[in-house]
Scaffold this motif. Structure first.
Motif, PDB file in Angstrom:
ATOM      1  N   HIS A 171      12.474  10.274  -2.186  1.00  0.00           N
ATOM      2  CA  HIS A 171      12.150  11.662  -1.852  1.00  0.00           C
ATOM      3  C   HIS A 171      11.458  11.786  -0.497  1.00  0.00           C
ATOM      4  CE1 HIS A 171      12.907  12.125  -6.178  1.00  0.00           C
ATOM      5  NE2 HIS A 171      13.095  13.410  -5.929  1.00  0.00           N
ATOM      6  N   GLY A 172      10.979  10.660   0.040  1.00  0.00           N
ATOM      7  CA  GLY A 172      10.334  10.713   1.341  1.00  0.00           C
ATOM      8  C   GLY A 172       9.055  11.517   1.352  1.00  0.00           C
ATOM      9  N   SER A 173       8.316  11.472   0.247  1.00  0.00           N
ATOM     10  CA  SER A 173       7.052  12.210   0.146  1.00  0.00           C
ATOM     11  C   SER A 173       6.009  11.310  -0.501  1.00  0.00           C
ATOM     12  CB  SER A 173       7.240  13.478  -0.687  1.00  0.00           C
ATOM     13  OG  SER A 173       7.715  13.163  -1.984  1.00  0.00           O
ATOM     14  N   GLY A 174       4.792  11.800  -0.596  1.00  0.00           N
ATOM     15  CA  GLY A 174       3.728  11.030  -1.228  1.00  0.00           C
ATOM     16  C   GLY A 174       3.981  10.845  -2.719  1.00  0.00           C
TER      17      GLY A 174
ATOM     18  N   ALA B  59      -2.264  -1.410  -9.237  1.00  0.00           N
ATOM     19  CA  ALA B  59      -2.339  -1.157  -7.796  1.00  0.00           C
ATOM     20  C   ALA B  59      -1.911  -2.398  -7.017  1.00  0.00           C
ATOM     21  CB  ALA B  59      -3.746  -0.738  -7.399  1.00  0.00           C
ATOM     22  N   GLN B  60      -2.349  -3.576  -7.468  1.00  0.00           N
ATOM     23  CA  GLN B  60      -1.962  -4.803  -6.783  1.00  0.00           C
ATOM     24  C   GLN B  60      -0.456  -5.009  -6.849  1.00  0.00           C
ATOM     25  OE1 GLN B  60      -4.195  -8.271  -7.940  1.00  0.00           O
ATOM     26  NE2 GLN B  60      -6.166  -7.236  -7.819  1.00  0.00           N
ATOM     27  N   ALA B  61       0.128  -4.727  -8.011  1.00  0.00           N
ATOM     28  CA  ALA B  61       1.568  -4.900  -8.171  1.00  0.00           C
ATOM     29  C   ALA B  61       2.346  -3.951  -7.274  1.00  0.00           C
ATOM     30  CB  ALA B  61       1.956  -4.679  -9.640  1.00  0.00           C
ATOM     31  N   LEU B  62       1.884  -2.702  -7.189  1.00  0.00           N
ATOM     32  CA  LEU B  62       2.549  -1.728  -6.325  1.00  0.00           C
ATOM     33  C   LEU B  62       2.463  -2.139  -4.864  1.00  0.00           C
ATOM     34  CD1 LEU B  62       1.344   1.575  -8.018  1.00  0.00           C
ATOM     35  CD2 LEU B  62       3.721   0.809  -7.847  1.00  0.00           C
ATOM     36  N   ALA B  63       1.277  -2.575  -4.450  1.00  0.00           N
ATOM     37  CA  ALA B  63       1.103  -2.981  -3.047  1.00  0.00           C
ATOM     38  C   ALA B  63       1.949  -4.203  -2.721  1.00  0.00           C
ATOM     39  CB  ALA B  63      -0.373  -3.261  -2.772  1.00  0.00           C
ATOM     40  N   GLN B  64       2.035  -5.138  -3.661  1.00  0.00           N
ATOM     41  CA  GLN B  64       2.787  -6.360  -3.417  1.00  0.00           C
ATOM     42  C   GLN B  64       4.286  -6.101  -3.316  1.00  0.00           C
ATOM     43  OE1 GLN B  64       1.889  -9.528  -6.199  1.00  0.00           O
ATOM     44  NE2 GLN B  64       3.812 -10.571  -5.799  1.00  0.00           N
ATOM     45  N   ARG B  65       4.810  -5.215  -4.184  1.00  0.00           N
ATOM     46  CA  ARG B  65       6.265  -5.005  -4.214  1.00  0.00           C
ATOM     47  C   ARG B  65       6.739  -3.882  -3.305  1.00  0.00           C
ATOM     48  NH1 ARG B  65      10.133  -5.154  -9.563  1.00  0.00           N
ATOM     49  NH2 ARG B  65      12.051  -4.461  -8.558  1.00  0.00           N
ATOM     50  N   PHE B  66       5.933  -2.817  -3.189  1.00  0.00           N
ATOM     51  CA  PHE B  66       6.391  -1.641  -2.446  1.00  0.00           C
ATOM     52  C   PHE B  66       5.518  -1.298  -1.246  1.00  0.00           C
ATOM     53  CE2 PHE B  66       7.635  -1.066  -6.922  1.00  0.00           C
ATOM     54  CZ  PHE B  66       9.012  -0.891  -6.788  1.00  0.00           C
ATOM     55  N   GLY B  67       4.467  -2.099  -1.012  1.00  0.00           N
ATOM     56  CA  GLY B  67       3.475  -1.740  -0.009  1.00  0.00           C
ATOM     57  C   GLY B  67       3.995  -1.585   1.408  1.00  0.00           C
ATOM     58  N   GLU B  68       4.969  -2.381   1.791  1.00  0.00           N
ATOM     59  CA  GLU B  68       5.476  -2.275   3.165  1.00  0.00           C
ATOM     60  C   GLU B  68       6.142  -0.931   3.398  1.00  0.00           C
ATOM     61  OE1 GLU B  68       7.954  -5.479   4.299  1.00  0.00           O
ATOM     62  OE2 GLU B  68       6.367  -7.008   4.134  1.00  0.00           O
ATOM     63  N   ARG B  69       6.745  -0.378   2.374  1.00  0.00           N
ATOM     64  CA  ARG B  69       7.373   0.939   2.501  1.00  0.00           C
ATOM     65  C   ARG B  69       6.420   2.061   2.122  1.00  0.00           C
ATOM     66  NH1 ARG B  69      12.525   0.782  -1.137  1.00  0.00           N
ATOM     67  NH2 ARG B  69      11.315  -0.759  -2.316  1.00  0.00           N
ATOM     68  N   MET B  70       5.389   1.748   1.286  1.00  0.00           N
ATOM     69  CA  MET B  70       4.522   2.794   0.774  1.00  0.00           C
ATOM     70  C   MET B  70       3.140   2.221   0.473  1.00  0.00           C
ATOM     71  SD  MET B  70       4.988   4.941  -2.792  1.00  0.00           S
ATOM     72  CE  MET B  70       4.729   3.399  -3.686  1.00  0.00           C
TER      73      MET B  70
ATOM     74  N   LYS C   3      -0.288  13.156   2.263  1.00  0.00           N
ATOM     75  CA  LYS C   3       0.397  13.917   3.306  1.00  0.00           C
ATOM     76  C   LYS C   3       1.088  12.997   4.312  1.00  0.00           C
ATOM     77  CE  LYS C   3      -2.352  18.169   3.050  1.00  0.00           C
ATOM     78  NZ  LYS C   3      -3.240  19.117   3.775  1.00  0.00           N
ATOM     79  N   SER C   4       0.663  11.728   4.341  1.00  0.00           N
ATOM     80  CA  SER C   4       1.301  10.752   5.221  1.00  0.00           C
ATOM     81  C   SER C   4       2.425  10.015   4.497  1.00  0.00           C
ATOM     82  CB  SER C   4       0.266   9.744   5.734  1.00  0.00           C
ATOM     83  OG  SER C   4      -0.749  10.391   6.477  1.00  0.00           O
ATOM     84  N   GLN C   5       2.843  10.555   3.354  1.00  0.00           N
ATOM     85  CA  GLN C   5       3.934  10.001   2.549  1.00  0.00           C
ATOM     86  C   GLN C   5       3.604   8.603   2.035  1.00  0.00           C
ATOM     87  OE1 GLN C   5       7.547  10.332   4.828  1.00  0.00           O
ATOM     88  NE2 GLN C   5       7.373  12.544   5.062  1.00  0.00           N
ATOM     89  N   GLN C   6       2.340   8.404   1.699  1.00  0.00           N
ATOM     90  CA  GLN C   6       1.898   7.165   1.085  1.00  0.00           C
ATOM     91  C   GLN C   6       1.618   7.405  -0.401  1.00  0.00           C
ATOM     92  OE1 GLN C   6      -1.347   5.470   3.354  1.00  0.00           O
ATOM     93  NE2 GLN C   6      -0.227   5.618   5.293  1.00  0.00           N
ATOM     94  N   ALA C   7       1.094   6.388  -1.073  1.00  0.00           N
ATOM     95  CA  ALA C   7       0.825   6.487  -2.508  1.00  0.00           C
ATOM     96  C   ALA C   7      -0.675   6.544  -2.765  1.00  0.00           C
ATOM     97  CB  ALA C   7       1.439   5.307  -3.248  1.00  0.00           C
ATOM     98  N   VAL C   8      -1.025   7.158  -3.884  1.00  0.00           N
ATOM     99  CA  VAL C   8      -2.409   7.258  -4.340  1.00  0.00           C
ATOM    100  C   VAL C   8      -2.438   6.908  -5.820  1.00  0.00           C
ATOM    101  CG1 VAL C   8      -4.231   8.910  -4.945  1.00  0.00           C
ATOM    102  CG2 VAL C   8      -3.281   8.887  -2.631  1.00  0.00           C
ATOM    103  N   GLY C   9      -3.461   6.178  -6.237  1.00  0.00           N
ATOM    104  CA  GLY C   9      -3.611   5.839  -7.645  1.00  0.00           C
ATOM    105  C   GLY C   9      -4.992   6.199  -8.151  1.00  0.00           C
TER     106      GLY C   9
END
Length: 305
Positions: A95-98, A113-124, A169-175
Protein backbone atom coordinates in the motif's frame (compact mmCIF):
# COMPACT_ATOMS: atom_id res chain seq x y z
CA UNK A 1 24.38 -0.59 41.57
CA UNK A 2 23.78 0.38 37.91
CA UNK A 3 26.98 -1.37 36.79
CA UNK A 4 26.11 -4.46 38.85
CA UNK A 5 22.61 -4.81 37.35
CA UNK A 6 23.92 -4.34 33.84
CA UNK A 7 26.58 -6.97 34.52
CA UNK A 8 23.90 -9.44 35.68
CA UNK A 9 21.89 -8.77 32.51
CA UNK A 10 24.94 -9.38 30.32
CA UNK A 11 25.80 -12.62 32.12
CA UNK A 12 22.22 -13.89 31.75
CA UNK A 13 22.14 -12.89 28.08
CA UNK A 14 24.66 -15.59 27.14
CA UNK A 15 22.74 -18.46 28.73
CA UNK A 16 20.87 -20.89 26.46
CA UNK A 17 17.17 -20.15 26.13
CA UNK A 18 16.09 -23.54 27.63
CA UNK A 19 18.09 -22.72 30.78
CA UNK A 20 16.54 -19.26 31.04
CA UNK A 21 13.04 -20.63 30.55
CA UNK A 22 13.59 -23.32 33.19
CA UNK A 23 14.76 -20.72 35.68
CA UNK A 24 11.93 -18.39 34.69
CA UNK A 25 9.35 -21.14 35.24
CA UNK A 26 10.65 -21.61 38.79
CA UNK A 27 10.71 -17.84 39.36
CA UNK A 28 7.11 -17.53 38.15
CA UNK A 29 5.91 -20.18 40.55
CA UNK A 30 7.91 -18.68 43.41
CA UNK A 31 6.14 -15.35 42.85
CA UNK A 32 2.77 -17.10 42.67
CA UNK A 33 3.33 -18.99 45.93
CA UNK A 34 4.98 -16.20 47.93
CA UNK A 35 2.88 -13.21 46.84
CA UNK A 36 -0.79 -13.35 47.74
CA UNK A 37 -1.50 -10.15 45.84
CA UNK A 38 0.11 -11.51 42.68
CA UNK A 39 -1.74 -14.81 43.03
CA UNK A 40 -5.15 -13.23 43.61
CA UNK A 41 -4.84 -10.84 40.66
CA UNK A 42 -3.69 -13.54 38.26
CA UNK A 43 -6.49 -15.92 39.21
CA UNK A 44 -9.14 -13.17 39.25
CA UNK A 45 -8.19 -11.87 35.80
CA UNK A 46 -8.05 -15.38 34.36
CA UNK A 47 -11.44 -16.18 35.87
CA UNK A 48 -12.86 -12.95 34.44
CA UNK A 49 -11.85 -14.18 30.97
CA UNK A 50 -13.49 -17.56 31.54
CA UNK A 51 -10.25 -19.55 31.71
CA UNK A 52 -10.01 -22.95 33.34
CA UNK A 53 -7.87 -23.25 36.45
CA UNK A 54 -5.47 -25.49 34.53
CA UNK A 55 -4.83 -22.82 31.87
CA UNK A 56 -4.42 -20.14 34.53
CA UNK A 57 -1.80 -22.24 36.32
CA UNK A 58 0.11 -22.90 33.09
CA UNK A 59 0.31 -19.11 32.64
CA UNK A 60 2.20 -18.84 35.95
CA UNK A 61 5.28 -20.50 34.50
CA UNK A 62 4.92 -18.67 31.18
CA UNK A 63 4.96 -15.29 32.93
CA UNK A 64 8.19 -16.27 34.66
CA UNK A 65 9.71 -17.30 31.33
CA UNK A 66 8.84 -13.88 29.92
CA UNK A 67 10.92 -12.19 32.62
CA UNK A 68 13.85 -14.61 32.39
CA UNK A 69 14.19 -14.39 28.61
CA UNK A 70 14.42 -10.59 28.60
CA UNK A 71 18.23 -10.28 29.04
CA UNK A 72 18.79 -12.69 26.14
CA UNK A 73 16.35 -10.77 23.93
CA UNK A 74 17.88 -7.40 24.76
CA UNK A 75 21.58 -8.23 24.78
CA UNK A 76 22.07 -11.72 23.37
CA UNK A 77 22.42 -13.22 19.92
CA UNK A 78 19.42 -13.30 17.55
CA UNK A 79 16.82 -15.90 18.47
CA UNK A 80 15.40 -18.69 16.36
CA UNK A 81 12.02 -17.63 15.02
CA UNK A 82 9.44 -18.77 12.50
CA UNK A 83 6.54 -17.01 10.80
CA UNK A 84 2.85 -17.70 10.34
CA UNK A 85 1.02 -15.10 8.27
CA UNK A 86 4.02 -13.13 6.94
CA UNK A 87 2.04 -12.58 3.74
CA UNK A 88 -0.15 -10.15 5.70
CA UNK A 89 2.88 -7.91 6.24
CA UNK A 90 3.83 -8.21 2.59
CA UNK A 91 0.31 -7.16 1.62
CA UNK A 92 0.44 -4.14 3.96
CA UNK A 93 3.74 -3.07 2.42
CA UNK A 94 2.22 -2.92 -1.06
CA UNK A 95 0.00 0.00 0.00
CA UNK A 96 3.01 2.29 0.29
CA UNK A 97 1.82 3.75 3.59
CA UNK A 98 2.61 3.45 7.28
CA UNK A 99 1.79 0.23 9.13
CA UNK A 100 0.60 0.05 12.74
CA UNK A 101 1.28 -3.27 14.49
CA UNK A 102 -0.74 -4.00 17.63
CA UNK A 103 0.04 -6.79 20.08
CA UNK A 104 -1.29 -7.53 23.58
CA UNK A 105 0.76 -8.67 26.59
CA UNK A 106 0.76 -12.11 25.01
CA UNK A 107 3.64 -14.53 24.60
CA UNK A 108 6.93 -12.80 23.79
CA UNK A 109 5.97 -9.35 22.57
CA UNK A 110 9.64 -8.32 22.50
CA UNK A 111 10.34 -10.78 19.70
CA UNK A 112 7.67 -9.37 17.36
CA UNK A 113 9.47 -6.05 16.83
CA UNK A 114 12.83 -7.78 16.41
CA UNK A 115 11.35 -10.21 13.90
CA UNK A 116 9.77 -7.40 11.88
CA UNK A 117 12.99 -5.39 11.84
CA UNK A 118 15.05 -8.42 10.84
CA UNK A 119 12.80 -9.53 7.97
CA UNK A 120 11.20 -6.30 6.73
CA UNK A 121 13.33 -3.54 8.25
CA UNK A 122 15.21 -2.56 5.11
CA UNK A 123 11.92 -1.78 3.39
CA UNK A 124 10.05 -0.63 6.51
CA UNK A 125 11.91 0.47 9.67
CA UNK A 126 9.84 0.05 12.83
CA UNK A 127 9.53 2.25 15.93
CA UNK A 128 8.10 0.73 19.12
CA UNK A 129 6.58 2.55 22.07
CA UNK A 130 8.05 1.72 25.48
CA UNK A 131 7.59 2.92 29.03
CA UNK A 132 10.89 4.09 30.58
CA UNK A 133 11.89 2.13 33.67
CA UNK A 134 11.36 3.82 37.02
CA UNK A 135 14.66 2.36 38.23
CA UNK A 136 17.63 4.52 37.23
CA UNK A 137 19.81 1.42 36.96
CA UNK A 138 17.61 0.03 34.20
CA UNK A 139 16.53 3.24 32.46
CA UNK A 140 19.50 3.57 30.11
CA UNK A 141 19.66 -0.16 29.55
CA UNK A 142 15.98 -0.36 28.56
CA UNK A 143 16.27 2.64 26.28
CA UNK A 144 19.19 1.27 24.28
CA UNK A 145 19.06 -2.54 24.54
CA UNK A 146 15.87 -2.83 22.50
CA UNK A 147 17.31 -1.02 19.51
CA UNK A 148 18.50 -3.09 16.55
CA UNK A 149 19.21 -2.30 12.91
CA UNK A 150 15.97 -0.80 11.52
CA UNK A 151 14.38 -0.95 15.02
CA UNK A 152 13.93 2.23 17.04
CA UNK A 153 12.25 3.08 20.35
CA UNK A 154 10.01 5.94 21.46
CA UNK A 155 9.21 6.71 25.13
CA UNK A 156 5.66 7.15 26.42
CA UNK A 157 5.92 10.94 26.34
CA UNK A 158 4.59 13.67 24.08
CA UNK A 159 7.89 13.64 22.21
CA UNK A 160 7.59 9.88 21.83
CA UNK A 161 4.07 10.14 20.40
CA UNK A 162 5.28 12.73 17.90
CA UNK A 163 8.04 10.32 16.93
CA UNK A 164 5.43 7.62 16.23
CA UNK A 165 3.31 9.94 14.10
CA UNK A 166 6.37 11.06 12.14
CA UNK A 167 7.31 7.42 11.48
CA UNK A 168 3.84 6.57 10.17
CA UNK A 169 3.75 9.63 7.94
CA UNK A 170 7.16 8.59 6.60
CA UNK A 171 5.61 5.26 5.52
CA UNK A 172 7.37 3.35 8.27
CA UNK A 173 6.00 0.95 10.89
CA UNK A 174 4.98 1.51 14.51
CA UNK A 175 4.38 -1.10 17.19
CA UNK A 176 2.64 -0.79 20.54
CA UNK A 177 0.67 -2.70 23.17
CA UNK A 178 -2.88 -1.29 23.29
CA UNK A 179 -3.81 -3.24 26.43
CA UNK A 180 -1.36 -1.20 28.48
CA UNK A 181 -3.18 1.03 30.97
CA UNK A 182 -2.58 4.69 30.00
CA UNK A 183 -2.25 7.66 32.36
CA UNK A 184 -5.41 9.46 33.47
CA UNK A 185 -6.93 11.55 30.71
CA UNK A 186 -5.42 9.48 27.91
CA UNK A 187 -8.00 6.72 27.71
CA UNK A 188 -11.63 5.69 27.95
CA UNK A 189 -13.41 2.96 29.89
CA UNK A 190 -14.11 0.12 27.47
CA UNK A 191 -14.94 -3.58 28.04
CA UNK A 192 -12.12 -6.10 28.07
CA UNK A 193 -13.16 -9.71 28.65
CA UNK A 194 -16.51 -8.52 29.96
CA UNK A 195 -15.19 -5.97 32.46
CA UNK A 196 -14.57 -2.30 31.87
CA UNK A 197 -10.89 -1.40 31.66
CA UNK A 198 -9.25 1.97 31.17
CA UNK A 199 -8.10 1.72 27.56
CA UNK A 200 -5.71 3.95 25.64
CA UNK A 201 -7.04 6.03 22.77
CA UNK A 202 -3.58 6.46 21.24
CA UNK A 203 -3.70 3.21 19.26
CA UNK A 204 -6.97 4.22 17.56
CA UNK A 205 -5.69 7.73 16.81
CA UNK A 206 -2.56 6.33 15.21
CA UNK A 207 -4.59 3.79 13.23
CA UNK A 208 -6.73 6.61 11.86
CA UNK A 209 -3.73 8.47 10.46
CA UNK A 210 -4.33 8.84 6.72
CA UNK A 211 -3.46 5.68 4.81
CA UNK A 212 -2.16 3.69 7.77
CA UNK A 213 -2.58 -0.09 7.57
CA UNK A 214 -3.57 -1.86 10.83
CA UNK A 215 -2.04 -5.29 11.46
CA UNK A 216 -2.23 -7.58 14.52
CA UNK A 217 0.81 -9.57 15.62
CA UNK A 218 1.97 -11.71 18.53
CA UNK A 219 4.95 -13.94 19.32
CA UNK A 220 4.34 -17.47 20.55
CA UNK A 221 6.94 -18.86 22.96
CA UNK A 222 7.71 -22.42 21.84
CA UNK A 223 8.20 -25.17 24.40
CA UNK A 224 11.59 -26.37 25.63
CA UNK A 225 13.35 -23.19 24.55
CA UNK A 226 12.96 -23.97 20.83
CA UNK A 227 12.50 -20.29 19.95
CA UNK A 228 9.43 -18.37 18.83
CA UNK A 229 6.71 -18.37 16.21
CA UNK A 230 5.46 -14.96 15.05
CA UNK A 231 1.75 -14.91 14.19
CA UNK A 232 0.36 -12.11 11.99
CA UNK A 233 -3.32 -11.29 11.46
CA UNK A 234 -4.99 -8.75 9.14
CA UNK A 235 -7.09 -5.90 10.49
CA UNK A 236 -10.25 -7.52 11.92
CA UNK A 237 -12.39 -4.38 11.57
CA UNK A 238 -14.10 -4.15 8.20
CA UNK A 239 -14.16 -0.56 7.00
CA UNK A 240 -11.64 0.57 9.62
CA UNK A 241 -11.98 1.74 13.21
CA UNK A 242 -14.81 3.97 14.31
CA UNK A 243 -14.15 7.68 14.79
CA UNK A 244 -15.90 7.44 18.16
CA UNK A 245 -13.13 6.99 20.78
CA UNK A 246 -15.15 4.58 22.91
CA UNK A 247 -16.28 2.40 20.03
CA UNK A 248 -12.76 2.37 18.55
CA UNK A 249 -11.28 1.36 21.94
CA UNK A 250 -13.87 -1.40 22.22
CA UNK A 251 -13.06 -2.65 18.73
CA UNK A 252 -9.36 -2.80 19.57
CA UNK A 253 -10.03 -4.55 22.89
CA UNK A 254 -12.12 -7.16 21.09
CA UNK A 255 -9.33 -7.70 18.57
CA UNK A 256 -6.84 -8.16 21.43
CA UNK A 257 -9.20 -10.62 23.11
CA UNK A 258 -9.30 -12.67 19.89
CA UNK A 259 -5.49 -12.89 19.89
CA UNK A 260 -5.36 -13.85 23.57
CA UNK A 261 -7.86 -16.65 22.95
CA UNK A 262 -5.40 -18.19 20.49
CA UNK A 263 -3.02 -18.97 23.35
CA UNK A 264 -4.49 -17.84 26.70
CA UNK A 265 -1.81 -19.63 28.73
CA UNK A 266 0.78 -17.14 27.45
CA UNK A 267 -1.10 -13.97 28.36
CA UNK A 268 0.19 -12.06 31.40
CA UNK A 269 -2.91 -12.41 33.59
CA UNK A 270 -1.07 -10.91 36.54
CA UNK A 271 -0.97 -7.53 34.76
CA UNK A 272 -3.20 -5.02 36.59
CA UNK A 273 -5.38 -4.41 33.53
CA UNK A 274 -8.42 -3.17 35.46
CA UNK A 275 -6.76 -0.60 37.70
CA UNK A 276 -7.91 3.00 37.92
CA UNK A 277 -4.97 5.23 36.90
CA UNK A 278 -3.59 7.58 39.52
CA UNK A 279 -5.19 10.99 39.25
CA UNK A 280 -8.44 9.77 37.71
CA UNK A 281 -11.13 10.96 40.10
CA UNK A 282 -13.85 8.53 41.13
CA UNK A 283 -16.50 10.81 39.62
CA UNK A 284 -14.64 10.84 36.30
CA UNK A 285 -14.34 7.07 36.35
CA UNK A 286 -18.02 6.70 37.13
CA UNK A 287 -19.01 8.99 34.27
CA UNK A 288 -16.75 7.16 31.86
CA UNK A 289 -18.05 3.78 32.96
CA UNK A 290 -21.62 4.83 32.20
CA UNK A 291 -20.61 5.17 28.56
CA UNK A 292 -20.27 1.40 28.34
CA UNK A 293 -24.07 1.21 27.98
CA UNK A 294 -23.81 2.86 24.57
CA UNK A 295 -24.28 0.47 21.62
CA UNK A 296 -21.12 -0.94 20.08
CA UNK A 297 -20.52 -3.23 17.11
CA UNK A 298 -20.79 -7.00 17.64
CA UNK A 299 -17.74 -8.94 18.77
CA UNK A 300 -14.94 -8.88 16.25
CA UNK A 301 -12.59 -11.81 15.79
CA UNK A 302 -9.22 -11.79 14.06
CA UNK A 303 -9.10 -13.68 10.78
CA UNK A 304 -7.10 -16.84 11.39
CA UNK A 305 -6.44 -17.47 7.72
Amino acid sequence: MTVFIQLIFRLLSVLPLPVLHAGGWLMGWASFVLSGRYRRRLLANARQAGLSLRTALVSVGESGKMVAETPRLWLGKPMRMGWEGASVVESALTHGSGVLFLTPHLGCFEITAQALAQRFGERMPITVLFRPSRQPALRDLVATARERPHLFTAPTTLAGVKQLIKALKSQQAVGLLPDQVPPAGQGVWAPFFGREAYTMTLSARLAQTAGVQLVLIWGERLSWGRGYLVHVRPCPVEGGLSRDPLIAATQINQAMEALVRECPAQYIWSYDRYKTPHGLAATDAGTARSLIDRPVPPDLHADDT
